[in-house]
Design a protein around this motif. Structure first.
Motif, PDB file in Angstrom:
ATOM      1  N   LEU A   5      -5.100  -1.353  -5.596  1.00 54.46           N
ATOM      2  CA  LEU A   5      -5.024  -1.622  -4.157  1.00 54.46           C
ATOM      3  C   LEU A   5      -6.157  -2.551  -3.746  1.00 54.46           C
ATOM      4  O   LEU A   5      -7.309  -2.330  -4.124  1.00 54.46           O
ATOM      5  N   TYR A  39      -8.683   6.717   0.823  1.00 51.96           N
ATOM      6  CA  TYR A  39      -8.517   6.150  -0.520  1.00 51.96           C
ATOM      7  C   TYR A  39      -9.586   6.714  -1.468  1.00 51.96           C
ATOM      8  O   TYR A  39      -9.276   7.196  -2.557  1.00 51.96           O
ATOM      9  N   GLU A  41       0.839  -1.208   0.000  1.00 54.05           N
ATOM     10  CA  GLU A  41       0.000   0.000   0.000  1.00 54.05           C
ATOM     11  C   GLU A  41       0.871   1.253   0.000  1.00 54.05           C
ATOM     12  O   GLU A  41       0.602   2.209  -0.739  1.00 54.05           O
ATOM     13  N   TYR A  61      -7.474  -1.923   1.717  1.00 54.10           N
ATOM     14  CA  TYR A  61      -6.832  -0.616   1.747  1.00 54.10           C
ATOM     15  C   TYR A  61      -7.752   0.503   1.275  1.00 54.10           C
ATOM     16  O   TYR A  61      -7.348   1.658   1.218  1.00 54.10           O
ATOM     17  N   ASN A 107       0.820   4.079  -2.919  1.00 52.55           N
ATOM     18  CA  ASN A 107       0.498   5.464  -2.572  1.00 52.55           C
ATOM     19  C   ASN A 107       1.641   6.417  -2.906  1.00 52.55           C
ATOM     20  O   ASN A 107       1.405   7.533  -3.373  1.00 52.55           O
TER      21      ASN A 107
END
Length: 187
Positions: A109, A118, A83, A113, A87
């Motif tokens: 993802l 998000y 993750e 997550y 990101n």
């Protein structure tokens, strides 16, 4: 015994040294050591690969960093820290205006997550890239909608002719903020 270090040991030491410099945010020293060990930093060491890419980015090599991160994500599967890697890549892509690529990687993802942060970021990416429908969908997926999110969602619903949904969204906004409303009278 010859007193020499085998190549694997030498490069492993360089990666360890680079990681130490990375932890101290001495990116120029980290980069020097990562470059020396480049051929030994592979998918078996995703954290070292990620740190190498972050170091490249910190030293201004954004394209090389994003290329390494894309390669890592495309070839390593889900690993501890996945993750964070996605990101970080998405932040780089946003910084250079690559919103469609950002969306592509955000969507990779796994569901665990996909929290409110998000969906907020994904909504913004969709809206910046001009995809209002998916932007609205992402905003609707946010569980804890704040004032700004409800306002934006209501506006988008109204602008796209979803008047009943917009009415409902704005009523939620009013209900949450009824103590803050100011009533004026012309009488």
């Amino acid at each position: 015994e010859t007193g020499t270090i085998p190549p694997e040991g030498f490069y492993a030491a360089k990666i360890t040294l680079a990681d130490d410099y990375f932890d101290k945010e001495l990116y120029d020293q980290a980069l020097r050591n990562y470059r020396l060990a480049d051929q030994y930093i592979d998918m078996k060491k995703p954290l070292a690969y990620f740190r190498y890419a972050v170091t490249l980015n910190e030293m201004g090599n954004t394209t090389e960093a994003s290329d390494k991160l894309v390669f890592l994500i495309n070839n390593s599967g889900n690993f501890p820290g996945y993750e964070e890697v996605v990101n970080y890549l998405c932040d780089i892509l946003r910084s250079i205006g690559e919103y469609e690529k950002t969306i592509k990687f955000m969507k990779r993802l796994p569901a665990e997550y996909q929290d409110d942060e998000y969906w907020q970021k994904l909504a913004q990416d969709y809206l910046i890239s001009g995809d209002v429908e998916n932007g609205k969908y992402a905003l609707m997926r946010i569980v804890e909608k704040d004032y700004e999110t409800l306002t934006r969602l209501g506006q988008l619903q109204y602008e796209t002719g979803e008047y009943e949904r917009a009415k409902y969204t704005f009523s939620q906004l009013v209900e949450r903020n009824k103590n803050c409303l100011l009533y004026t009278s012309d009488a």
